[in-house]
Scaffold this motif. Structure first.
Motif, PDB file in Angstrom:
ATOM      1  N   LEU A  67       8.033 -12.225   2.639  1.00  0.00           N
ATOM      2  CA  LEU A  67       7.984 -10.790   2.393  1.00  0.00           C
ATOM      3  C   LEU A  67       8.156 -10.538   0.901  1.00  0.00           C
ATOM      4  O   LEU A  67       9.017 -11.139   0.256  1.00  0.00           O
ATOM      5  N   ASN A  68       7.311  -9.653   0.347  1.00  0.00           N
ATOM      6  CA  ASN A  68       7.514  -9.290  -1.049  1.00  0.00           C
ATOM      7  C   ASN A  68       8.903  -8.675  -1.222  1.00  0.00           C
ATOM      8  O   ASN A  68       9.398  -8.000  -0.330  1.00  0.00           O
ATOM      9  N   PRO A  69       9.523  -8.923  -2.393  1.00  0.00           N
ATOM     10  CA  PRO A  69      10.889  -8.416  -2.560  1.00  0.00           C
ATOM     11  C   PRO A  69      10.894  -6.889  -2.664  1.00  0.00           C
ATOM     12  O   PRO A  69       9.909  -6.265  -3.069  1.00  0.00           O
ATOM     13  N   LEU A  70      12.029  -6.295  -2.278  1.00  0.00           N
ATOM     14  CA  LEU A  70      12.206  -4.859  -2.446  1.00  0.00           C
ATOM     15  C   LEU A  70      12.289  -4.568  -3.940  1.00  0.00           C
ATOM     16  O   LEU A  70      12.947  -5.277  -4.676  1.00  0.00           O
ATOM     17  N   LYS A  71      11.635  -3.488  -4.330  1.00  0.00           N
ATOM     18  CA  LYS A  71      11.688  -3.145  -5.748  1.00  0.00           C
ATOM     19  C   LYS A  71      13.046  -2.548  -6.069  1.00  0.00           C
ATOM     20  O   LYS A  71      13.663  -1.883  -5.235  1.00  0.00           O
ATOM     21  N   ASN A 111      15.312  -7.326  10.254  1.00  0.00           N
ATOM     22  CA  ASN A 111      13.900  -7.030  10.029  1.00  0.00           C
ATOM     23  C   ASN A 111      13.643  -5.585   9.660  1.00  0.00           C
ATOM     24  O   ASN A 111      12.668  -5.280   8.980  1.00  0.00           O
ATOM     25  N   SER A 112      14.496  -4.673  10.094  1.00  0.00           N
ATOM     26  CA  SER A 112      14.236  -3.271   9.753  1.00  0.00           C
ATOM     27  C   SER A 112      14.981  -2.857   8.491  1.00  0.00           C
ATOM     28  O   SER A 112      14.828  -1.740   8.022  1.00  0.00           O
ATOM     29  N   VAL A 147      14.488  -3.511   5.519  1.00  0.00           N
ATOM     30  CA  VAL A 147      13.588  -3.153   4.423  1.00  0.00           C
ATOM     31  C   VAL A 147      13.255  -1.651   4.432  1.00  0.00           C
ATOM     32  O   VAL A 147      12.944  -1.059   3.402  1.00  0.00           O
ATOM     33  N   PHE A 148      13.331  -1.007   5.594  1.00  0.00           N
ATOM     34  CA  PHE A 148      13.002   0.423   5.676  1.00  0.00           C
ATOM     35  C   PHE A 148      14.077   1.316   5.082  1.00  0.00           C
ATOM     36  O   PHE A 148      13.835   2.483   4.798  1.00  0.00           O
ATOM     37  N   PHE A 173      15.277   1.164   2.241  1.00  0.00           N
ATOM     38  CA  PHE A 173      15.045   1.423   0.816  1.00  0.00           C
ATOM     39  C   PHE A 173      13.573   1.452   0.479  1.00  0.00           C
ATOM     40  O   PHE A 173      13.170   1.022  -0.585  1.00  0.00           O
ATOM     41  N   ASP A 174      12.756   1.949   1.413  1.00  0.00           N
ATOM     42  CA  ASP A 174      11.316   1.888   1.177  1.00  0.00           C
ATOM     43  C   ASP A 174      10.783   3.063   0.355  1.00  0.00           C
ATOM     44  O   ASP A 174       9.587   3.215   0.212  1.00  0.00           O
ATOM     45  N   ARG A 179      11.955   5.731  -3.252  1.00  0.00           N
ATOM     46  CA  ARG A 179      12.964   5.996  -4.285  1.00  0.00           C
ATOM     47  C   ARG A 179      13.925   7.084  -3.821  1.00  0.00           C
ATOM     48  O   ARG A 179      15.101   7.058  -4.181  1.00  0.00           O
ATOM     49  N   ALA A 220       6.920  -0.559  -1.536  1.00  0.00           N
ATOM     50  CA  ALA A 220       7.924  -1.323  -0.792  1.00  0.00           C
ATOM     51  C   ALA A 220       7.190  -2.242   0.187  1.00  0.00           C
ATOM     52  O   ALA A 220       6.076  -1.933   0.598  1.00  0.00           O
ATOM     53  N   GLY A 264      11.406  -5.367  13.605  1.00  0.00           N
ATOM     54  CA  GLY A 264      11.877  -4.428  12.589  1.00  0.00           C
ATOM     55  C   GLY A 264      11.317  -3.027  12.694  1.00  0.00           C
ATOM     56  O   GLY A 264      11.536  -2.192  11.816  1.00  0.00           O
ATOM     57  N   ASN A 317       4.833  -8.169   6.129  1.00  0.00           N
ATOM     58  CA  ASN A 317       4.393  -9.518   6.481  1.00  0.00           C
ATOM     59  C   ASN A 317       4.226  -9.713   7.991  1.00  0.00           C
ATOM     60  O   ASN A 317       3.900 -10.804   8.443  1.00  0.00           O
TER      61      ASN A 317
END
Lengths: 704, 502
Positions: free
Chosen positions: A38-42, A387-388, A390-391, A393-394, A396, B56, B161, B183
């Motif tokens: 997974l791409n990293p969180l910005k 898994n969730s 990431v949401f 901080f998706d 700004r 993101a 997720g 992903n």
């Protein structure tokens, strides 16, 4: 074949195979997947600073859309309002925005903001006072001054205060309409305490007690720059934005406030069973639980995982898998930032599965405290969190808003990251330990809101039941003018005349019990219903009613302080509110009044229109009841009475109009009664027979 | 400069400022967004629209099936919504312990249901036979339940997720939404293609019961629900907008399992499905996987477009509902579909006359006359793919009547026909619409929804990006014209809740 040909053919075959082979085979959704990284969180740059006057500022730029949003938090709470003025914080939060400013009326501000499609909203709750601003970036220079004015120079216009109070009163009158709202509110009262600042509710009296001075004082106590945390995000240049905020708020002087601490919560674990009657539903709302905890608890990660498994894998699936047992079921370990939350499991189920659903939920609570969860359950729960994650901080907006909240509540700014790392390491043993430490299945409080007549089993099987009365306290009706000796004397005189009109006053005094057979017509959602009923009333506090309902015979017994309803299935206690109303009826009874006249105050008020004709108006009070008694000016026979009661739409004026007098055993009695609530006809009663002083066995009033 | 000309200049500058800012948005943001979008139509007609958004590592997936309750005929009303529920029940692999055995039980269950249904619909049903069949039906239902893995679809997506798995049915469409870490792209492909390739409508009869209960709780016991159902029925005598998404109770009681299978086959052919994926993805990779997973769904003919059109009303229509509630008024005027040239002006009209606390009817009914506690005006009732209604509503104040509200609304309508709206009101409309449009594009999920909506209903997803420029073109004269054209008494239907005595 020649070797060359074979080789060629073989080569062709391989080539063909390669060309027609699928790129890869399609996977089945239940197959294991190897996901690419997974791409990293910005982590976009956030500017944090504290202004000279104390405002803590957080800014993040976002140039994707030409908008700017702001959120400000002030440390204040509805818990700080005095108990007798519950609702003050909420009103202050509302009128802060609607009441206008020193330079501009609330309506003008509404118009101006709407023209720019800009919104500014304010509110005060139990954890903070907040302001939220949302605009198109081109309007920043027009809106920022308005925002500053609202926060620094609010006018709290009286007209807008009155409007907000009307809304508050309407909300009170409607607070028992929705079963979900009732359940949540009353459960909070069970956990925190009915009088706790975290659970108490506004009443008509507390709203009435709030004046403009109170609102201004509340505002002045908390709305200062050194009590403000402000986040700004959107399409701007940070340096420029800081300059503009300085210009709008820089000269707002710090107040050096000494702020109170939020009241402590002390909880005593105890098992209770509580019931609230709501008869217009065919389902029950259930909540069971006790106090929860704080987000800062070192066990919070394990608790989160435990809660997920308990509520989703266990309760949700189990209670729903059982055919038709629940429309919804859930569990929640409530953890607050500063104030402990509530742990609760709840369900909405058909009335006929109420006790069954509660037992299943309790069993699941006990089970998770005894046995470790399965590997599969653990993995599923942790996966879902991880898994969730990431949401969270998706955007700004999300990044900065969570930062604002953490800063405001004194939590580390990387709280979320720390938590998710901890969740990753939670084991089955951790889950079991957390359950053992924080869940008390033997000491839960149970609340059921519904119709006990339809329950599968009596609630008392779970423990002694406490019936909660949610009747909304009625404000005192029209106050009668000061009583004078003249009006009191005249009142008594007229009342005596009324009794004499009924019959020989000695005979009237001798009536100790009345048996009536009536036909009652009541307006219901299903249309008009007519039923026959037999009532036996023995003064002062015994009443027996036998009712022939379409659903079968039903008996109601009031005996002193107790009251029950008896049906084929068994008997059930009558809730406080209805019990009170049944018992109070006797205080308006003519016989009872005449026999206890020295305990009443009867005041002559004059002539008044009643039921479309002139009547003599007597204001009566005694035994805690207060009502108007109306007499016919020619015959002096009572034509009815009126009093304040709780109707469906809030406090209502109830009128009972009587007519069709006939003589019964030498006493004139009305054979027709009509009931009105707020001028609308609600019920009617036609009397078939009346008997006085019949032989009545004590067994009739037996409460089992 | 004289006072007058100064005033003119001030107004002119204000208008110019608004114009400039709108084109600023078009110039920078929107054009850039367009370049981030690519599309591909698979061989079987299924269309994929992909937008890159690398803020993101997440992505939103939106499946738009071009079928709503407007596609339903009498006898199967409510079926689109049933199908939406069924889409969560799994497939030949998801949601079952052993499909090979399960399918036999399900088939037998259907057969018994047919027999039972037939027997019950006789003029003189044989009670013994009915009882026997009911018992058998229950047995088979119990047996079928043993093979079900409850909620497996939802479990699988949540475990990956997805916290916002959802679906909804409207008069115009049925839509399925998921959001996942970016992903999980292939996982979404696998589970979604399976969903539409191998669906199994298990627990059908139970779910039908759940939906009937939904109708009872959500419509039949709600005064507003009843009002809207009758109002729709009165306003549309021919077009299927006349029935609610939930369907008629009698239809719900009799819809068969086979009906659902047939409806799925007809309306969920790949040529009738459009997908938008917005997020941290590579469009080429998306298309590659889409071909791999979705091209195996056999192509089917595009369903025939809806034939029936609602004819012009011959006169005003009225509908009343008695309920325990304060009076509520709803008035609807027929208007063309969303693609019509008048759409923008009708949007502006609704906004100025009835959206927000400084709108015409709010000022009049709520603030000035206190005839209502809430009023509003909106387009697109109940859908906008077909000719629909522009509707006004009023929740009357205590002791006031619906007739009073109607009268006051009429007055505002006449006013807006006679006098052009002010420059300030027009500017307000444009600001509000711009802000709202931006709001609809801010999140991946909402953007994906917009892309599919514009592509299917408007004809091209690119039209989404023309909206801002379109808003700027609306004039006061346009608004007057559409008011005079459409807000005409013979063109209206009035619905009312009359309070029932307690």
């Amino acid at each position: 074949m020649k070797k060359k040909t074979i080789a060629l053919l073989a080569f062709a075959a391989v080539l063909l195979a390669l060309l027609t082979a699928p790129l890869a085979a399609q996977k089945n959704p239940k197959d294991p997947f190897e996901f690419p990284k997974l791409n990293p969180l910005k982590t976009p740059p956030v500017t944090q600073m504290t202004m000279k006057n104390g405002i803590r500022l957080f800014l993040i730029e976002d140039h994707r859309f030409p908008t700017i949003d702001m959120q400000g938090l002030f440390f204040t709470s509805s818990a700080f309002e005095p108990a007798e003025k519950t609702g003050l914080a909420d009103l202050t939060g509302t009128v802060l925005r609607t009441g206008g400013t020193k330079g501009c009326s609330g309506d003008q501000i509404d118009r101006e903001l709407e023209t720019m499609a800009a919104s500014i909203e304010t509110a005060i709750g139990s954890e903070n006072g907040s302001i939220y601003v949302s605009i198109l970036k081109e309007n920043l220079d027009k809106v920022l001054p308005i925002m500053a004015d609202i926060l620094r120079r609010p006018a709290f216009d009286q007209e807008k205060i009155d409007l907000a109070k009307i809304e508050a009163r309407t909300n009170i009158s409607r607070r028992n309409d929705d079963i979900g709202q009732i359940t949540e509110r009353e459960f909070n009262k069970l956990i925190y305490g009915a009088q706790s600042p975290y659970a108490r509710q506004p009443e008509y009296a507390t709203i009435d007690a709030i004046g403009r001075d109170d609102i201004v004082a509340f505002y002045k106590s908390y709305f200062h720059p050194d009590n403000l945390w402000l986040a700004v995000w959107g399409d701007f240049n940070t340096k420029q934005m800081i300059r503009k905020i300085e210009a709008a708020f820089g000269d707002w002087p710090a107040a050096g406030l000494k702020l109170p601490a939020l009241p402590e919560v002390s909880y005593e674990y105890k098992p209770t069973v509580n019931y609230i009657e709501k008869t217009d539903v065919n389902q029950s709302n259930i909540m069971i639980g006790h106090i929860g905890g704080l987000l800062s608890s070192p066990d919070y990660a394990a608790l989160s995982v435990m809660n997920r498994i308990l509520s989703y894998d266990r309760m949700f699936k189990k209670v729903r898998t059982n055919e038709g047992l629940a429309y919804s079921v859930w569990g929640y370990y409530g953890a607050g930032y500063k104030v402990p939350g509530v742990f609760s499991a709840g369900a909405q189920t058909k009335s006929g599965s109420t006790v069954k659903a509660i037992r299943i939920m309790l069993d699941e609570m006990k089970r998770i405290c005894k046995e470790e969860v399965s590997d599969e359950e653990l993995k599923r729960a942790k996966d879902q969190f991880l898994n969730s994650y990431v949401f969270q901080f998706d955007s700004r907006a999300k990044i900065i808003r969570s930062m604002l909240l953490y800063a405001f509540d004194g939590y580390p700014l990387d709280f979320s990251e720390q938590l998710i790392k901890k969740i990753e390491t939670v084991t089955k043993a951790d889950v079991l330990n957390a359950a053992k430490k924080y869940l008390r299945p033997e000491q839960v409080q149970v609340l059921v809101v519904g119709k006990q007549a339809d329950f599968d089993k009596p609630l008392s099987e779970l423990g002694p039941v406490n019936a909660i009365d949610i009747a909304i306290p009625v404000p005192v009706g029209d106050k009668a003018p000061e009583a004078t000796p003249e009006t009191l004397a005249k009142g008594r005189e007229l009342f005596a005349k009324a009794v004499a009109a009924m019959g020989d006053p000695q005979k009237v005094k001798a009536v100790k019990s009345v048996r009536t057979v009536v036909e009652v017509t009541q307006s219901t959602p299903m249309g008009e219903m007519t039923m026959e009923a037999e009532m036996v009333s023995v003064f002062p506090d015994k009443l027996h009613v036998a009712l022939n309902t379409p659903g079968g015979k039903m008996n109601m017994v009031v005996n002193g302080d107790k009251a029950v309803m008896k049906m084929a299935q068994g008997s059930m206690p009558i809730p406080e509110g209805q019990k009170k109303e049944l018992r109070e009826g006797v205080y308006r009874d003519m016989f009872y009044m005449w026999q206890n006249l020295d305990q009443y105050q009867v005041q002559f008020l004059g002539a008044k229109k009643f039921a479309d004709s002139e009547a003599i108006d007597l204001a009566v009070s005694g035994f805690g009841a207060s009502f108007h008694l109306f007499l016919d000016p020619r015959s002096f026979l009572p034509c009815g009475n009126s009093y304040m009661a709780m109707g469906a739409e809030g406090p209502a004026t109830v009128e009972e109009r009587v007519s069709d007098y006939r003589e019964v055993e030498g006493i004139k009695m009305p054979f027709r009664t009509e009931g009105f609530a707020n001028q609308k006809k609600a019920s009617g009663q036609a009397v078939k027979t009346i008997q006085f002083n019949t032989a009545v066995s004590d067994d009739l009033f037996k409460i089992d | 400069m004289t006072k007058r000309s100064l005033r003119v200049m001030v107004v002119l500058f204000a208008l110019l400022a608004f114009c400039f800012s709108s084109s600023q948005l078009s110039g920078q943001t929107l054009d850039k967004m367009k370049t981030q979008i690519q599309e591909k139509t698979l061989k079987n007609g299924m269309k994929f629209i992909v937008m890159e958004q690398h803020e993101a590592p997440v992505a939103s997936f939106h499946v738009y099936a071009d079928v709503g309750s407007a596609q339903e005929v009498e006898g199967i009303t409510g079926i689109s919504h049933i199908l939406e529920h069924m889409a969560f029940k799994g497939t030949t692999t998801v949601g079952t312990k052993d499909y090979a055995v399960e399918v036999k039980v399900l088939d037998e269950l259907d057969q018994v249901y047919e027999k039972l249904s037939r027997e019950e619909s006789q003029l003189k049903p044989d009670p013994e036979r009915v009882k026997e069949l009911k018992v058998r039906f229950e047995q088979l239902q119990q047996k079928a339940k043993e093979y079900v893995v409850t909620d497996e679809y939802s479990d699988l997506v949540m475990q990956q997720g997805d916290n916002s798995s959802n679906a909804y049915t409207s008069s115009d469409a049925t839509q399925y939404i998921e959001s996942l870490p970016a992903n999980r792209l292939e996982f979404w492909m696998a589970i979604t293609s399976d969903r539409f390739l191998n669906p199994v409508f298990r627990e059908f009869y139970k779910e039908r019961d759940v939906i009937m209960e939904e109708r009872r709780l959500g419509l039949e016991t709600q005064p507003i629900g009843k009002l809207l159902e009758d109002f729709e029925a009165a306003a549309f005598k021919a077009h299927p907008y006349h029935h609610e998404v939930i369907g008629h109770m009698s239809d719900l009681q009799r819809i068969r399992h086979q009906d659902v299978k047939d409806y799925f086959k007809k309306y969920y052919s790949p040529s009738n499905l459009t997908v938008a994926i917005v997020g941290d993805v590579d469009p080429q990779e998306v298309f590659k996987l889409a071909e791999l997973y979705f091209e195996r769904i056999p192509s089917g003919p595009r369903p025939e477009p809806l034939r029936t059109r609602e004819p012009e009303q011959w006169g005003e229509r009225r509908s009343t509902v008695k309920a325990q509630s304060q009076p509520v008024l709803i008035v609807g005027y027929h208007r063309p579909d969303v693609r019509h040239a008048d759409n923008g002006a009708l949007d502006a009209l609704a906004n100025i006359i009835g959206q927000g606390r400084s709108s015409r009817i709010w000022e009049s009914l709520v603030k000035k006359e206190k005839a209502a506690t809430q009023v509003g005006c909106f387009n697109g009732f109940p859908g906008d793919k077909y000719p629909n209604l522009i509707a006004f509503f009023s929740f009357t104040s205590k002791d006031k009547t619906a007739a009073q509200s109607l009268d006051l609304i009429d007055k505002e309508i006449e006013k807006i026909k006679k006098e052009p709206v002010s420059a300030q009101e027009l500017a307000k409309y444009k600001q509000m619409t711009k802000k709202s449009l931006i709001g609809q594009m801010k999140s991946n999920a909402r953007m994906a929804a917009q892309l599919t909506y514009y592509d299917v209903v408007q004809g091209d997803w690119r039209l989404l990006f023309d909206e801002l420029a379109n808003i700027d073109k609306i004039t006061a004269a346009d608004i007057q014209r559409v008011a005079s054209t459409y807000l005409v008494a013979t063109n209206r239907t009035v619905g009312e809740i009359i309070p029932e005595k307690n």
